[in-house]
Design a protein around this motif. Structure first.
Motif, PDB file in Angstrom:
ATOM      1  N   TYR A 195       0.825  -1.211   0.000  1.00 62.63           N
ATOM      2  CA  TYR A 195       0.000   0.000   0.000  1.00 62.63           C
ATOM      3  C   TYR A 195       0.861   1.265   0.000  1.00 62.63           C
ATOM      4  CZ  TYR A 195      -3.399   3.408   1.734  1.00 62.63           C
ATOM      5  OH  TYR A 195      -4.186   4.526   1.908  1.00 62.63           O
ATOM      6  N   LYS A 196       1.911   1.253   0.830  1.00 65.96           N
ATOM      7  CA  LYS A 196       2.797   2.419   0.875  1.00 65.96           C
ATOM      8  C   LYS A 196       3.759   2.444  -0.307  1.00 65.96           C
ATOM      9  CE  LYS A 196       2.830   4.952   3.753  1.00 65.96           C
ATOM     10  NZ  LYS A 196       2.048   6.192   3.947  1.00 65.96           N
ATOM     11  N   ARG A 203      -2.784   8.201  -4.437  1.00 67.86           N
ATOM     12  CA  ARG A 203      -3.699   8.056  -5.568  1.00 67.86           C
ATOM     13  C   ARG A 203      -5.154   8.161  -5.123  1.00 67.86           C
ATOM     14  NH1 ARG A 203      -0.904   3.093  -9.074  1.00 67.86           N
ATOM     15  NH2 ARG A 203       1.155   4.079  -9.282  1.00 67.86           N
ATOM     16  N   LEU A 204      -5.469   7.569  -3.999  1.00 63.11           N
ATOM     17  CA  LEU A 204      -6.830   7.692  -3.486  1.00 63.11           C
ATOM     18  C   LEU A 204      -7.161   9.133  -3.122  1.00 63.11           C
ATOM     19  CD1 LEU A 204      -7.095   4.506  -1.228  1.00 63.11           C
ATOM     20  CD2 LEU A 204      -8.081   4.865  -3.489  1.00 63.11           C
ATOM     21  N   THR A 205      -6.167   9.842  -2.601  1.00 60.78           N
ATOM     22  CA  THR A 205      -6.398  11.251  -2.263  1.00 60.78           C
ATOM     23  C   THR A 205      -6.672  12.077  -3.519  1.00 60.78           C
ATOM     24  OG1 THR A 205      -4.951  11.025  -0.331  1.00 60.78           O
ATOM     25  CG2 THR A 205      -5.409  13.256  -1.120  1.00 60.78           C
ATOM     26  N   ARG A 209     -10.139  13.968  -4.510  1.00 59.76           N
ATOM     27  CA  ARG A 209     -10.141  15.407  -4.829  1.00 59.76           C
ATOM     28  C   ARG A 209     -10.751  15.660  -6.197  1.00 59.76           C
ATOM     29  NH1 ARG A 209      -5.113  16.083  -4.875  1.00 59.76           N
ATOM     30  NH2 ARG A 209      -4.852  16.431  -2.643  1.00 59.76           N
ATOM     31  N   GLY A 210     -10.361  14.836  -7.179  1.00 58.69           N
ATOM     32  CA  GLY A 210     -10.925  15.003  -8.515  1.00 58.69           C
ATOM     33  C   GLY A 210     -12.421  14.742  -8.557  1.00 58.69           C
ATOM     34  N   THR A 211     -12.885  13.725  -7.809  1.00 57.05           N
ATOM     35  CA  THR A 211     -14.321  13.443  -7.762  1.00 57.05           C
ATOM     36  C   THR A 211     -15.083  14.590  -7.117  1.00 57.05           C
ATOM     37  OG1 THR A 211     -13.807  11.075  -7.601  1.00 57.05           O
ATOM     38  CG2 THR A 211     -16.027  11.787  -6.979  1.00 57.05           C
ATOM     39  N   ARG A 212     -14.539  15.142  -6.050  1.00 55.14           N
ATOM     40  CA  ARG A 212     -15.209  16.268  -5.380  1.00 55.14           C
ATOM     41  C   ARG A 212     -15.298  17.482  -6.307  1.00 55.14           C
ATOM     42  NH1 ARG A 212     -12.256  16.210  -1.437  1.00 55.14           N
ATOM     43  NH2 ARG A 212     -10.799  17.877  -1.940  1.00 55.14           N
ATOM     44  N   GLU A 213     -14.206  17.772  -7.009  1.00 50.86           N
ATOM     45  CA  GLU A 213     -14.223  18.904  -7.942  1.00 50.86           C
ATOM     46  C   GLU A 213     -15.206  18.670  -9.078  1.00 50.86           C
ATOM     47  OE1 GLU A 213     -10.247  19.417  -9.184  1.00 50.86           O
ATOM     48  OE2 GLU A 213      -9.535  20.219  -7.256  1.00 50.86           O
TER      49      GLU A 213
END
Length: 436
Positions: A195-196, A203-205, A209-213
């Motif tokens: 995972y790290k 990538r999840l972050t 962020r892209g989904t929220r925008e």
């Protein structure tokens, strides 16, 4: 130029062992202090710090610099009183000797906390940390651990999983057994390292962020992405059903081929839906549509046809699929009998169709892109032309205004039109200036 070589002792080890009060200033006084501290405690690293202060002062004197060597001690009762005592002694030294710069000599991280106090009063050119040679590994390990514990990200990455492992392993060992507990813990640690290692958290972050925008901006692609995800799950489910319906076969080639054959249409529809949403966002926006978005749906269809054709070819060669039969009376050329299309002919048909689709997509994308560029040039040419009623002088490139309309009524509110041009004749003086 005067340089102050100051040896810092925050906890007043020198004062407690020798009974002397700081500051101790001067070459002879510091050299005598070395003997007193060494006799009181030969194992104290402060002896090496005092000797290092004398060595630094001697080197600076050899370079023809004026040097003042001093030992400044704090207080062992509290850190606040120790820091204030050091600050007061530094103020006295600066007032007496007015040094231009300072060289700080320390032997521990505790003493290095006093460096900002010195820097606030005089320019610090160098910090000399003394490490005893016999204890170099221990001292270096201490500073490494200190720096490690000061990093919050490293603490969360290393200490938190280690602490959880130490807490969970005894519970698993007593409930399911030591071997099963160790296997479960190593599996979780391996997943965490992957995972790290792959930066999945970042990538999840970025995805969140892209989904929220996208949600806030009202993009159509948000809905199409959800539909594409649903079609993808349907394709995976259909592919799994196709694999489960196979008879007992050895190996994984035939099941994987069957899975690809059954799931490719749904996956292609999912990709087409997602690309259509992205294309609509580009069309709604102010910027012209890029060629890659125009060509993407055709590429998706072409790739789907190729994968479908090759998977059907392999399945038919292994007897897992019946040949493709064109029914009678479907086409005029086969009006009297059925036409059986072989595996190679079917593969060729799929490949040729995919190539034609990709070429058509490239042609359409190029034509649409060319038309948009031409429209932009036409718009730029019309906007960039001379304004109505103006001409361009070819000699000097300046635009001159056209002749005024004889039938136009002059604006009586303009003072230059009402006073007959008196301002122009009189120069820069206004009527108000003439009245004064």
């Amino acid at each position: 130029m005067t340089t102050l070589v100051v040896c810092l002792d925050r906890t007043d080890d020198v004062g407690r062992k020798t009974g002397l009060r700081s500051p101790v200033v001067g070459w002879e006084a510091v050299r005598a202090l070395v003997t007193d501290v060494g006799l009181a405690d030969p194992e104290d690293s402060g002896v090496n710090t005092l000797l290092e202060s004398l060595r630094v002062a001697q080197d600076l004197r050899d370079e023809n610099e004026e040097v003042v060597v001093a030992v400044v001690s704090g207080d062992h009762e509290s850190m606040v009183s120790a820091d204030r005592a050091v600050a007061e002694q530094l103020d006295d030294l600066i007032a007496d000797y007015d040094p231009d710069s300072a060289v700080v000599v320390t032997d521990s991280a505790e003493d290095e906390r006093l460096i900002p106090i010195v820097e606030s009063r005089v320019q610090v050119d160098s910090v000399d940390r003394v490490v005893v040679r016999q204890a170099r590994d221990i001292e270096s390990t201490y500073y490494l651990l200190k720096q490690f514990l000061a990093d919050e990200e490293l603490r969360q990455t290393i200490l938190v999983p280690l602490g959880l492992t130490l807490l969970v392993f005894p519970l698993l060992a007593t409930t399911v057994g030591p071997a099963e507990g160790a296997a479960a813990i190593t599996t979780v640690i391996g997943l965490f390292l992957l995972y790290k290692g792959f930066n999945i958290d970042e990538r999840l972050t970025r995805l969140a962020r892209g989904t929220r925008e996208s949600l806030y901006s009202g993009q159509v692609s948000v809905v199409t992405y959800v539909v594409a995800a649903g079609l993808t799950f349907v394709g995976l489910f259909v592919g799994a059903l196709g694999v489960s319906g196979l008879e007992d076969t050895s190996g994984v080639v035939i099941p994987a081929t069957r899975f690809a054959f059954d799931s490719v249409p749904w996956l292609a529809m999912a990709a087409l839906t997602a690309s259509a949403g992205r294309l609509l966002d580009e069309a709604i926006g102010d910027d012209p549509i890029r060629t890659s978005f125009l060509n993407l749906p055709f590429i998706v269809v072409a790739v789907g046809l190729v994968v479908r054709g090759f998977s059907a070819y392999f399945l038919e060669q292994q007897g897992q699929m019946e040949p493709f039969v064109v029914p009678a009376n479907e086409f005029l050329i086969f009006s009297n009998e059925r036409f059986v299309m072989g595996a190679g002919e079917r593969l060729a048909l799929f490949v040729v169709t995919a190539i034609v689709v990709s070429l058509v997509g490239a042609q359409i994308a190029a034509s649409l892109s060319g038309s948009s560029d031409e429209d932009e040039r036409n718009d730029g040419g019309s906007d960039g032309g001379p304004p109505d009623g103006a001409t361009i002088d070819a000699a000097d490139g300046e635009s001159a205004a056209a002749a005024p309309d004889p039938g136009a009524v002059p604006d009586r509110s303009d003072p230059e039109l009402t006073d007959g041009g008196a301002d122009a004749a009189a120069g820069s003086d206004s009527p108000a200036d003439r009245d004064r």
